[in-house]
Design a protein around this motif. Structure first.
Motif, PDB file in Angstrom:
ATOM      1  N   PHE A   1       0.836  -1.209   0.000  1.00 32.04           N
ATOM      2  CA  PHE A   1       0.000   0.000   0.000  1.00 32.04           C
ATOM      3  C   PHE A   1       0.869   1.256   0.000  1.00 32.04           C
ATOM      4  CE2 PHE A   1      -2.160   3.357   2.417  1.00 32.04           C
ATOM      5  CZ  PHE A   1      -3.289   3.538   1.621  1.00 32.04           C
ATOM      6  N   LEU A   2       1.870   1.282   0.869  1.00 30.14           N
ATOM      7  CA  LEU A   2       2.738   2.445   0.958  1.00 30.14           C
ATOM      8  C   LEU A   2       3.527   2.649  -0.328  1.00 30.14           C
ATOM      9  CD1 LEU A   2       3.917   4.702   2.761  1.00 30.14           C
ATOM     10  CD2 LEU A   2       5.662   3.067   3.514  1.00 30.14           C
ATOM     11  N   ASP A   3       3.983   1.555  -0.920  1.00 26.97           N
ATOM     12  CA  ASP A   3       4.760   1.633  -2.163  1.00 26.97           C
ATOM     13  C   ASP A   3       3.930   2.277  -3.268  1.00 26.97           C
ATOM     14  OD1 ASP A   3       6.736   1.157  -4.112  1.00 26.97           O
ATOM     15  OD2 ASP A   3       5.754  -0.714  -4.680  1.00 26.97           O
TER      16      ASP A   3
ATOM     17  N   VAL B   1       2.686   6.890  -6.716  1.00 27.20           N
ATOM     18  CA  VAL B   1       1.722   7.819  -7.332  1.00 27.20           C
ATOM     19  C   VAL B   1       2.105   9.266  -7.027  1.00 27.20           C
ATOM     20  CG1 VAL B   1      -0.666   8.638  -7.264  1.00 27.20           C
ATOM     21  CG2 VAL B   1      -0.181   6.189  -7.393  1.00 27.20           C
ATOM     22  N   ILE B   2       2.480   9.518  -5.757  1.00 23.67           N
ATOM     23  CA  ILE B   2       2.875  10.883  -5.374  1.00 23.67           C
ATOM     24  C   ILE B   2       4.132  11.311  -6.129  1.00 23.67           C
ATOM     25  CG2 ILE B   2       3.710  12.302  -3.465  1.00 23.67           C
ATOM     26  CD1 ILE B   2       1.942  10.648  -1.603  1.00 23.67           C
ATOM     27  N   THR B   3       5.095  10.402  -6.260  1.00 25.21           N
ATOM     28  CA  THR B   3       6.338  10.711  -6.978  1.00 25.21           C
ATOM     29  C   THR B   3       6.062  10.975  -8.454  1.00 25.21           C
ATOM     30  OG1 THR B   3       7.583   9.301  -5.449  1.00 25.21           O
ATOM     31  CG2 THR B   3       8.648   9.873  -7.526  1.00 25.21           C
TER      32      THR B   3
ATOM     33  N   PHE C   1       6.756  14.597 -10.366  1.00 24.93           N
ATOM     34  CA  PHE C   1       7.728  14.730 -11.458  1.00 24.93           C
ATOM     35  C   PHE C   1       7.081  14.544 -12.843  1.00 24.93           C
ATOM     36  CE2 PHE C   1      10.243  13.612  -7.727  1.00 24.93           C
ATOM     37  CZ  PHE C   1      11.286  14.532  -7.814  1.00 24.93           C
ATOM     38  N   GLN C   2       5.727  14.460 -12.852  1.00 28.35           N
ATOM     39  CA  GLN C   2       4.983  14.332 -14.105  1.00 28.35           C
ATOM     40  C   GLN C   2       5.478  13.136 -14.927  1.00 28.35           C
ATOM     41  OE1 GLN C   2       5.219  18.152 -16.067  1.00 28.35           O
ATOM     42  NE2 GLN C   2       3.805  19.124 -14.633  1.00 28.35           N
ATOM     43  N   LEU C   3       5.520  11.994 -14.255  1.00 23.91           N
ATOM     44  CA  LEU C   3       5.937  10.764 -14.902  1.00 23.91           C
ATOM     45  C   LEU C   3       4.728   9.958 -15.335  1.00 23.91           C
ATOM     46  CD1 LEU C   3       8.724   9.671 -12.386  1.00 23.91           C
ATOM     47  CD2 LEU C   3       9.048  10.860 -14.568  1.00 23.91           C
ATOM     48  N   SER C   4       4.858   9.256 -16.426  1.00 30.69           N
ATOM     49  CA  SER C   4       3.792   8.380 -16.904  1.00 30.69           C
ATOM     50  C   SER C   4       4.126   6.947 -16.488  1.00 30.69           C
ATOM     51  CB  SER C   4       3.679   8.476 -18.434  1.00 30.69           C
ATOM     52  OG  SER C   4       2.679   7.577 -18.900  1.00 30.69           O
ATOM     53  N   ILE C   5       3.328   6.416 -15.569  1.00 29.63           N
ATOM     54  CA  ILE C   5       3.588   5.077 -15.041  1.00 29.63           C
ATOM     55  C   ILE C   5       2.916   4.036 -15.928  1.00 29.63           C
ATOM     56  CG2 ILE C   5       3.351   3.547 -13.048  1.00 29.63           C
ATOM     57  CD1 ILE C   5       5.150   5.932 -12.541  1.00 29.63           C
ATOM     58  N   PRO C   6       3.649   3.065 -16.430  1.00 33.54           N
ATOM     59  CA  PRO C   6       3.040   1.971 -17.220  1.00 33.54           C
ATOM     60  C   PRO C   6       2.401   0.944 -16.276  1.00 33.54           C
ATOM     61  CG  PRO C   6       5.420   1.666 -17.110  1.00 33.54           C
ATOM     62  CD  PRO C   6       5.122   2.974 -16.424  1.00 33.54           C
ATOM     63  N   TRP C   7       1.186   1.224 -15.851  1.00 32.32           N
ATOM     64  CA  TRP C   7       0.557   0.377 -14.829  1.00 32.32           C
ATOM     65  C   TRP C   7       0.315  -1.049 -15.307  1.00 32.32           C
ATOM     66  CZ3 TRP C   7       0.907   1.974 -10.143  1.00 32.32           C
ATOM     67  CH2 TRP C   7       0.898   3.344  -9.838  1.00 32.32           C
ATOM     68  N   ASP C   8       0.313  -1.251 -16.607  1.00 34.66           N
ATOM     69  CA  ASP C   8       0.124  -2.619 -17.089  1.00 34.66           C
ATOM     70  C   ASP C   8       1.313  -3.513 -16.759  1.00 34.66           C
ATOM     71  OD1 ASP C   8       1.499  -0.887 -18.907  1.00 34.66           O
ATOM     72  OD2 ASP C   8       1.442  -2.513 -20.388  1.00 34.66           O
ATOM     73  N   ARG C   9       2.433  -2.897 -16.389  1.00 31.49           N
ATOM     74  CA  ARG C   9       3.604  -3.674 -15.974  1.00 31.49           C
ATOM     75  C   ARG C   9       3.503  -4.163 -14.531  1.00 31.49           C
ATOM     76  NH1 ARG C   9       5.835  -4.934 -20.738  1.00 31.49           N
ATOM     77  NH2 ARG C   9       6.384  -3.098 -21.996  1.00 31.49           N
ATOM     78  N   PHE C  10       2.502  -3.657 -13.801  1.00 38.31           N
ATOM     79  CA  PHE C  10       2.361  -4.006 -12.387  1.00 38.31           C
ATOM     80  C   PHE C  10       1.206  -4.979 -12.211  1.00 38.31           C
ATOM     81  CE2 PHE C  10       4.442   0.045 -12.579  1.00 38.31           C
ATOM     82  CZ  PHE C  10       5.348   0.039 -11.531  1.00 38.31           C
TER      83      PHE C  10
END
Length: 368
Positions: free
Chosen positions: A104-106, A111-113, A117-126
């Motif tokens: 949960f913390l991770d 998400v906050i990070t 920094f306006q990063l696009s997270i590839p959530w399909d990798r998780f």
């Protein structure tokens, strides 16, 4: 009234201390390695443009793992969980709870990070739902930590046992040297020489007591408990010789509870206290040095008490090797189950030893 001065502390208060610097250094190595390996393992499955974001995600996972696992340490170190079965259950439960908290913390920190920094997270990798990697890693970390902790505790206990054995042998040598010191022997021989020309009967009595005292001291093994009755007989021999030296200027009395005679105590435990009473005792208003030796049992508590006329003025003279040795032996043998007090009453110095639930000789001659 009496004002007490406690001079003995429990040896069990000395526990293995937690090395924070060593722990943090090890944590840094473990979680840095975890983050690097985790990122390296993911490289074949991600696109080149995703590597920076994934590297940040793995760094966040390692940092949050560092923090959550560190919070487990106070729980695992809690004294109430010293029993291995209890510790194992708590460690397992704690690892499961920590794994959920870590996941949960991770995700929250990631998400906050990413937002900052306006990063696009590839959530399909998780993985969706519960990622078992968190659980397996936290279980492995907890198991390794508990294993190291138990190993260190075991090593500390072995070191303490060896130290106690060395201290006991050192105590025996120190006690023998103290009892056979030249002053005591020379004083005793001078007393015998003086009596020989005046009172043959008294001379034979003093020689018998000195012989009995020396024979008992030499025959004692510092690692084997003796019956309190034997300690009292040794005290009678020693004080009998000293009383002959002071003649009518010393009065010695014993008040011994018969039920305490078969209690097992460390050998020569009274001797340093008796020597202090003789050496530092002072005549009372009648010009007589008075010594009272008391032994009593109250329920399951043995109380040994030696009183001598005098005072604790200049009390540093009572902080010699004899009292420190007595303090050390009692602390090693009985821990919290004993107390050792040195106090002053109305022109009387009192040395008192109390032992809770001491061993007693069984009816068949074995220890109970």
């Amino acid at each position: 009234m009496e004002s007490g001065k406690v001079v003995a502390k429990s040896a069990t208060a000395k526990r293995h201390t937690f090395d924070v610097k060593k722990f943090l250094a090890l944590q840094l190595v473990v979680w840095t390695t975890y983050g690097v390996v985790h990122y390296a393992a993911s490289i074949p499955a991600i696109l080149p443009e995703e590597r920076q974001v994934i590297a940040i995600a793995k760094a966040v996972r390692a940092i949050t793992g560092f923090g959550v696992s560190s919070l487990l340490v106070p729980v695992l170190q809690w004294r109430r969980f010293s029993h291995r079965a209890t510790l194992g259950f708590i460690a397992g439960l704690g690892a499961v709870i920590a794994a959920f908290a870590w996941m949960f913390l991770d995700r929250v920190v990631l998400v906050i990070t990413a937002s900052a920094f306006q990063l696009s997270i590839p959530w399909d990798r998780f993985p969706r739902g519960m990622d078992l990697d968190y659980l397996f890693v936290m279980l492995a970390w907890t198991g390794a930590y508990v294993g190291l902790m138990l190993f260190e505790r075991s090593s500390a206990q072995r070191e303490e046992l060896l130290k106690q054995q060395v201290d006991m042998q050192s105590a025996r040598l120190s006690l023998l040297a103290a009892q056979l010191n030249p002053h005591f022997l020379f004083n005793s021989l001078n007393t015998i020489r003086s009596l020989a020309a005046e009172d043959a009967t008294r001379t034979r009595e003093v020689v018998s007591r000195l012989s009995s005292f020396l024979r008992r001291v030499i025959s004692f093994d510092a690692t084997i408990p003796v019956h309190l009755g034997q300690e009292i007989e040794l005290a009678r021999d020693y004080l009998g010789v000293e009383q002959a030296r002071f003649e009518s200027a010393m009065d010695v009395a014993f008040e011994i509870d018969p039920s305490s005679a078969d209690i097992l105590v460390p050998p020569l435990i009274l001797q340093p206290l008796l020597e202090n009473a003789v050496k530092h005792g002072e005549p009372d208003c009648t010009g007589i040095r008075r010594i009272l030796v008391t032994a009593s049992m109250k329920e399951e508590e043995l109380r040994l008490r030696i009183e001598n006329s005098g005072s604790l003025i200049g009390a540093s003279r009572y902080d010699g090797v004899g009292l420190k040795l007595t303090e050390s032996r009692l602390a090693h043998l009985y821990g919290d189950a004993h107390a050792f007090h040195l106090s002053e009453g109305d022109r009387v110095v009192i040395a008192e030893v109390t032992i809770n639930a001491p061993l007693r000789r069984a009816s068949d001659g074995e220890q109970s």
